[in-house]
Design an enzyme around this catalytic site. Structure first.
Site, PDB file in Angstrom:
ATOM      1  N   ARG A 112       4.739  -0.794  -7.790  1.00 53.18           N
ATOM      2  CA  ARG A 112       5.947  -1.165  -8.530  1.00 53.18           C
ATOM      3  C   ARG A 112       7.065  -0.133  -8.353  1.00 53.18           C
ATOM      4  O   ARG A 112       8.232  -0.445  -8.590  1.00 53.18           O
ATOM      5  CB  ARG A 112       5.631  -1.310 -10.017  1.00 53.18           C
ATOM      6  N   ASP A 120      -5.172   3.367 -13.343  1.00 50.70           N
ATOM      7  CA  ASP A 120      -5.573   2.215 -14.156  1.00 50.70           C
ATOM      8  C   ASP A 120      -6.921   2.540 -14.793  1.00 50.70           C
ATOM      9  O   ASP A 120      -7.940   1.922 -14.482  1.00 50.70           O
ATOM     10  CB  ASP A 120      -5.672   0.974 -13.273  1.00 50.70           C
ATOM     11  N   LEU A 179       0.816  -1.216   0.000  1.00 44.01           N
ATOM     12  CA  LEU A 179       0.000   0.000   0.000  1.00 44.01           C
ATOM     13  C   LEU A 179       0.853   1.270   0.000  1.00 44.01           C
ATOM     14  O   LEU A 179       1.897   1.331   0.640  1.00 44.01           O
ATOM     15  CB  LEU A 179      -0.914   0.008   1.230  1.00 44.01           C
ATOM     16  N   HIS A 201      -3.397   4.372  -2.402  1.00 41.40           N
ATOM     17  CA  HIS A 201      -4.399   3.458  -1.829  1.00 41.40           C
ATOM     18  C   HIS A 201      -5.070   4.111  -0.614  1.00 41.40           C
ATOM     19  O   HIS A 201      -6.286   4.014  -0.431  1.00 41.40           O
ATOM     20  CB  HIS A 201      -3.746   2.165  -1.334  1.00 41.40           C
ATOM     21  N   MET A 207       1.849   7.248  -8.296  1.00 40.56           N
ATOM     22  CA  MET A 207       2.164   6.268  -7.250  1.00 40.56           C
ATOM     23  C   MET A 207       1.742   4.878  -7.695  1.00 40.56           C
ATOM     24  O   MET A 207       0.661   4.692  -8.249  1.00 40.56           O
ATOM     25  CB  MET A 207       1.461   6.634  -5.962  1.00 40.56           C
ATOM     26  N   GLU A 215      -7.689   6.223 -10.852  1.00 41.68           N
ATOM     27  CA  GLU A 215      -7.725   6.519 -12.301  1.00 41.68           C
ATOM     28  C   GLU A 215      -6.409   6.212 -13.007  1.00 41.68           C
ATOM     29  O   GLU A 215      -6.336   6.299 -14.218  1.00 41.68           O
ATOM     30  CB  GLU A 215      -8.114   7.984 -12.526  1.00 41.68           C
TER      31      GLU A 215
END
Ligand code: PAF
Length: 292
Positions: free
Chosen positions: A199, A162, A43, A47, A196, A160
């Site tokens: 990965r 993704d 996280l 998140h 952010m 957003e």
């Protein structure tokens, strides 16, 4: 009776769907709204901002932490995906001790059959991420649908960053008549503009610093698109990354927001977005920006 495990910081963590469902039934009344934030853990502030939004909007908030194997088309990416349940729990506890955590095992979700269901997302799945990550969105559809059936949320929150996933989850929800509102939340960025992502933890400090070029480039495309065609902007982006050998551009695409179809000719009635996927030393980063 149902099994609830309270960890040292006294938060409810459920490892199995049966116990979670029983617990949710016991706390729900007709007016209870449940906000849901599905995550794969590791996280970060992005998140936490989704969780904060859910806390603001709902009486109860459930967060799932599950690295979903069926959405990884690259086994190395799956094996290297960070799994940091203890640190994640602490972050959630610092935000709010009332958040309910669901951290299932693969078996709890897949019951011995680790395969995706097949979905038809009306073509949304054939663009960008779908082209470069075969099977990815069937995996996402499978896990999100199962999680919705378990948590039965009123509202579910997705970042957003993704954006294609967000559109696909909206489509899946609508096609399956699931009674949940899908809420897209703004991208949370590091100070240098890098979106952010879990990965980002795998980047060296230097890579993390230079990866700011991704957002800078997207910002420039937003200006360029006011006077240039999608094709011209795309050629410009390709040139930018040719001059930066640390980065390997996988795709850059300007697409229409609703259908995700590539923009061939601009139309004043449509909303467009730029989408990008870049590798930095085998670590895949994506980002997107709305083009006004
Ligand atoms: O965006 C993610 O982290 C994942 O794709 C999701 C929605 C939690 C499903 O595994």
């Amino acid at each position: 009776m149902f099994a609830v495990n309270f960890n040292k910081i006294a938060m409810p963590i459920f490892y199995g769907k049966a116990a979670l469902m029983t617990f949710l039934k016991s706390i729900e009344n007709r007016n209870t709204t449940i906000g849901f934030v599905p995550t794969m853990g590791a996280l970060h502030q992005g998140h936490l901002s989704l969780m904060q939004q859910s806390l603001n909007d709902n009486q109860k908030t459930v967060v799932s932490i599950f690295v979903n194997p069926t959405q990884f088309n690259n086994p190395e990416d799956l094996s290297k995906y960070p799994r940091t349940l203890e640190a994640d729990t602490k972050k959630i506890a610092d935000l709010n001790l009332d958040i309910i955590i669901y951290a299932p095992s693969v078996d709890d979700i897949y019951e011995g059959n680790v395969n995706s269901d097949s979905f038809n997302f009306d073509g949304l799945e054939n663009q960008m991420e779908g082209k470069f990550r075969p099977g990815h969105f069937d995996g996402v559809g499978t896990i999100v649908k199962r999680l919705f059936e378990i948590v039965t949320p009123t509202n579910a929150y997705f970042g957003e960053k993704d954006f294609q996933q967000l559109q696909i989850v909206k489509k899946m929800t609508q096609k399956n008549h699931l009674p949940v509102n899908i809420i897209g939340c703004p991208i949370y960025r590091e100070k240098n503009g890098l979106a952010m992502s879990s990965r980002n933890e795998r980047l060296t400090p230097e890579q993390r610093n230079t990866a700011s070029i991704i957002y800078k480039t997207l910002n420039n495309t937003s200006t360029l698109f006011q006077t240039k065609s999608a094709e011209e902007v795309t050629l410009w982006v390709n040139d930018v990354f040719k001059n930066h050998p640390t980065f390997e551009l996988e795709y850059f695409q300007i697409a229409e927001e609703d259908t995700l179809l590539p923009c061939i000719e601009k139309s004043v009635n449509k909303k467009y977005r730029a989408f990008i996927a870049v590798f930095v030393n085998n670590i895949r980063l994506i980002d997107t920006i709305s083009l006004k």
